[in-house]
Design an enzyme around this catalytic site. Structure first.
Site, PDB file in Angstrom:
ATOM      1  N   ASN A 184      -4.172 -11.836  16.066  1.00 42.85           N
ATOM      2  CA  ASN A 184      -4.933 -10.600  16.252  1.00 42.85           C
ATOM      3  C   ASN A 184      -5.321 -10.521  17.723  1.00 42.85           C
ATOM      4  OD1 ASN A 184      -6.832  -8.379  15.891  1.00 42.85           O
ATOM      5  ND2 ASN A 184      -6.946  -8.975  13.746  1.00 42.85           N
ATOM      6  N   LEU A 185      -5.967  -9.435  18.094  1.00 41.18           N
ATOM      7  CA  LEU A 185      -6.468  -9.344  19.468  1.00 41.18           C
ATOM      8  C   LEU A 185      -7.699 -10.238  19.603  1.00 41.18           C
ATOM      9  CD1 LEU A 185      -6.201  -5.488  20.084  1.00 41.18           C
ATOM     10  CD2 LEU A 185      -4.657  -7.288  20.899  1.00 41.18           C
ATOM     11  N   CYS A 207       6.216  10.248  -8.464  1.00 35.42           N
ATOM     12  CA  CYS A 207       5.795  11.090  -9.583  1.00 35.42           C
ATOM     13  C   CYS A 207       4.926  10.235 -10.516  1.00 35.42           C
ATOM     14  CB  CYS A 207       6.992  11.629 -10.368  1.00 35.42           C
ATOM     15  SG  CYS A 207       6.464  12.554 -11.831  1.00 35.42           S
ATOM     16  N   HIS A 257       0.810  -1.225   0.000  1.00 35.81           N
ATOM     17  CA  HIS A 257       0.000   0.000   0.000  1.00 35.81           C
ATOM     18  C   HIS A 257       0.842   1.274   0.000  1.00 35.81           C
ATOM     19  CE1 HIS A 257      -3.710  -2.316   1.747  1.00 35.81           C
ATOM     20  NE2 HIS A 257      -3.526  -2.538   0.458  1.00 35.81           N
ATOM     21  N   GLY A 301      -2.228  -8.803  12.770  1.00 36.05           N
ATOM     22  CA  GLY A 301      -2.768  -7.465  13.045  1.00 36.05           C
ATOM     23  C   GLY A 301      -3.475  -6.814  11.879  1.00 36.05           C
TER      24      GLY A 301
HETATM   25  P1  NAD Z   1      -6.986  -2.002  10.590  1.00 37.43           P
HETATM   26  O1  NAD Z   1      -6.760  -0.737  11.332  1.00 37.43           O
HETATM   27  O2  NAD Z   1      -8.192  -2.143   9.757  1.00 37.43           O
HETATM   28  O3  NAD Z   1      -7.007  -3.205  11.646  1.00 37.43           O
HETATM   29  C1  NAD Z   1      -6.008  -3.405  12.582  1.00 37.43           C
HETATM   30  C2  NAD Z   1      -6.163  -4.797  13.199  1.00 37.43           C
HETATM   31  O4  NAD Z   1      -5.120  -4.990  14.134  1.00 37.43           O
HETATM   32  C3  NAD Z   1      -7.491  -4.990  13.946  1.00 37.43           C
HETATM   33  O5  NAD Z   1      -8.077  -6.199  13.499  1.00 37.43           O
HETATM   34  C4  NAD Z   1      -7.064  -5.069  15.423  1.00 37.43           C
HETATM   35  O6  NAD Z   1      -7.862  -5.970  16.162  1.00 37.43           O
HETATM   36  C5  NAD Z   1      -5.634  -5.582  15.308  1.00 37.43           C
HETATM   37  N1  NAD Z   1      -4.765  -5.172  16.408  1.00 37.43           N
HETATM   38  C6  NAD Z   1      -4.726  -3.979  17.058  1.00 37.43           C
HETATM   39  N2  NAD Z   1      -3.771  -3.963  17.984  1.00 37.43           N
HETATM   40  C7  NAD Z   1      -3.161  -5.184  17.935  1.00 37.43           C
HETATM   41  C8  NAD Z   1      -2.093  -5.783  18.654  1.00 37.43           C
HETATM   42  N3  NAD Z   1      -1.440  -5.133  19.620  1.00 37.43           N
HETATM   43  N4  NAD Z   1      -1.750  -7.055  18.346  1.00 37.43           N
HETATM   44  C9  NAD Z   1      -2.402  -7.745  17.367  1.00 37.43           C
HETATM   45  N5  NAD Z   1      -3.412  -7.227  16.648  1.00 37.43           N
HETATM   46  C10 NAD Z   1      -3.793  -5.964  16.929  1.00 37.43           C
HETATM   47  O7  NAD Z   1      -5.658  -2.309   9.812  1.00 37.43           O
HETATM   48  P2  NAD Z   1      -5.373  -3.067   8.462  1.00 37.43           P
HETATM   49  O8  NAD Z   1      -6.158  -4.328   8.388  1.00 37.43           O
HETATM   50  O9  NAD Z   1      -3.894  -3.101   8.309  1.00 37.43           O
HETATM   51  O10 NAD Z   1      -6.040  -1.974   7.483  1.00 37.43           O
HETATM   52  C11 NAD Z   1      -5.901  -1.629   6.480  1.00 37.43           C
HETATM   53  C12 NAD Z   1      -5.170  -0.316   6.083  1.00 37.43           C
HETATM   54  O11 NAD Z   1      -4.735   0.534   7.087  1.00 37.43           O
HETATM   55  C13 NAD Z   1      -3.920  -0.718   5.413  1.00 37.43           C
HETATM   56  O12 NAD Z   1      -4.110  -0.446   4.096  1.00 37.43           O
HETATM   57  C14 NAD Z   1      -2.794   0.172   5.902  1.00 37.43           C
HETATM   58  O13 NAD Z   1      -2.202   0.799   4.793  1.00 37.43           O
HETATM   59  C15 NAD Z   1      -3.487   1.165   6.707  1.00 37.43           C
HETATM   60  N6  NAD Z   1      -2.803   1.617   7.941  1.00 37.43           N
HETATM   61  C16 NAD Z   1      -1.446   1.527   8.105  1.00 37.43           C
HETATM   62  C17 NAD Z   1      -0.864   1.946   9.293  1.00 37.43           C
HETATM   63  C18 NAD Z   1       0.627   1.846   9.476  1.00 37.43           C
HETATM   64  O14 NAD Z   1       1.374   2.015   8.514  1.00 37.43           O
HETATM   65  N7  NAD Z   1       1.106   1.505  10.684  1.00 37.43           N
HETATM   66  C19 NAD Z   1      -1.641   2.454  10.318  1.00 37.43           C
HETATM   67  C20 NAD Z   1      -3.015   2.556  10.103  1.00 37.43           C
HETATM   68  C21 NAD Z   1      -3.568   2.119   8.917  1.00 37.43           C
END
Ligand code: NAD
Length: 243
Positions: A203-204, A119, A111, A177
């Site tokens: 996951n949690l 660019c 992503h 996660g």
């Molecule tokens: P999401 O936010 O939709 O889901 C996060 C998941 O992580 C949830 O299911 C939650 O239960 C779980 N979680 C939270 N804390 C946790 C822990 N300590 N241990 C284990 N699991 C845990 O995230 P996603 O599915 O990655 O969503 C998609 C989009 O969000 C991605 O495209 C990504 O690009 C973007 N995103 C990226 C970041 C980053 O770069 N760190 C942050 C936020 C969102």
């Protein structure tokens, strides 16, 4: 070696304990900004400053963030597995730099990445640290179209060919996660299953795609992932056990 080729998919949850907010939670990013204002291609035409400012804020927020035990465990797994003749392909949906800070190599950012700028005119990417703004000029072709190197909703994720071929060869697929609602990443487990790979989600709580996995391990990634990696490296992991 039981699982020669491993594919790991990480999502926002692996970085949550490093202080980077996830998207879908009460305090998540989508509660603060609407997706259609900052994460769709049209937003760049409607209000480009808002889009640049949003990613500038996220990029600045990376500076003091450090990898947690889950990122570090994956680096250890990658190093050790390669020494034993296996492979660990690390695919992340995250746009942060914590796998790189943990010294994992060849991380596939499907992503995009905050520390990169793109660019769309000449399709070149550049490492990037500061703040971007509408009209920033491409150092390669001179077009005033540089934009954050982020895959917006409705755009094609990066490196799908390499990801698909890694999935088709893998014997173990791990998802850590991720909420399992963003495709195509949420469908990777089905590709892994089609080649009879063993699959585990971390996951949690169970994700939207839990039923597709052979096994779920629930708790904080900083605890569950290092324990799992340790058991793989010691050869004591039992795919048939309850957890
Ligand atoms: P999401 O936010 O939709 O889901 C996060 C998941 O992580 C949830 O299911 C939650 O239960 C779980 N979680 C939270 N804390 C946790 C822990 N300590 N241990 C284990 N699991 C845990 O995230 P996603 O599915 O990655 O969503 C998609 C989009 O969000 C991605 O495209 C990504 O690009 C973007 N995103 C990226 C970041 C980053 O770069 N760190 C942050 C936020 C969102």
């Amino acid at each position: 070696m039981d699982f020669k080729h491993i594919v790991v998919l990480t999502g926002a949850g692996i970085s949550a304990e490093s202080g980077i907010p996830v998207f879908r939670s009460e305090t998540g990013l989508w509660e603060q900004e609407r997706i259609e204002d900052v994460c769709v291609p049209e937003a760049l035409y409607r209000n480009p400053k808002k889009v640049h400012d949003f990613y500038n804020k996220l990029r600045r927020n990376l500076k003091d963030k450090v990898p947690n035990a889950a990122h570090l465990a994956l680096t250890r797994l990658q190093e050790e597995w390669e020494k034993r003749g296996g492979t660990v392909t690390l695919v992340t949906q995250n746009v942060d730099d914590l796998h790189e800070k943990a010294l994992s190599h060849d991380v596939i950012h499907m992503h995009g990445a905050l520390r990169s700028i793109w660019c769309p005119r000449c399709d070149k990417r550049f490492p990037f640290e500061g703040d971007s703004a509408p009209g920033d000029v491409c150092p390669a072709c001179g077009a005033p179209d540089l934009r954050p190197d982020i895959v917006f909703f409705g755009e094609m994720p990066y490196s799908m060919g390499s990801i698909e071929s890694a999935l088709r060869q893998c014997s173990l697929f791990i998802s850590i996660g991720t909420s399992g609602v963003v495709y195509p990443a949420a469908g990777f487990v089905q590709v892994a299953r089609s080649v009879k790979a063993h699959s585990v989600e971390f996951n949690l709580t169970p994700s939207a795609t839990v039923s597709a996995f052979d096994k779920g391990i629930y708790g904080k990634a900083s605890q569950t992932v290092p324990e799992f990696v340790e058991s793989l490296l010691k050869g004591s992991y039992d795919p048939r056990s309850e957890n």
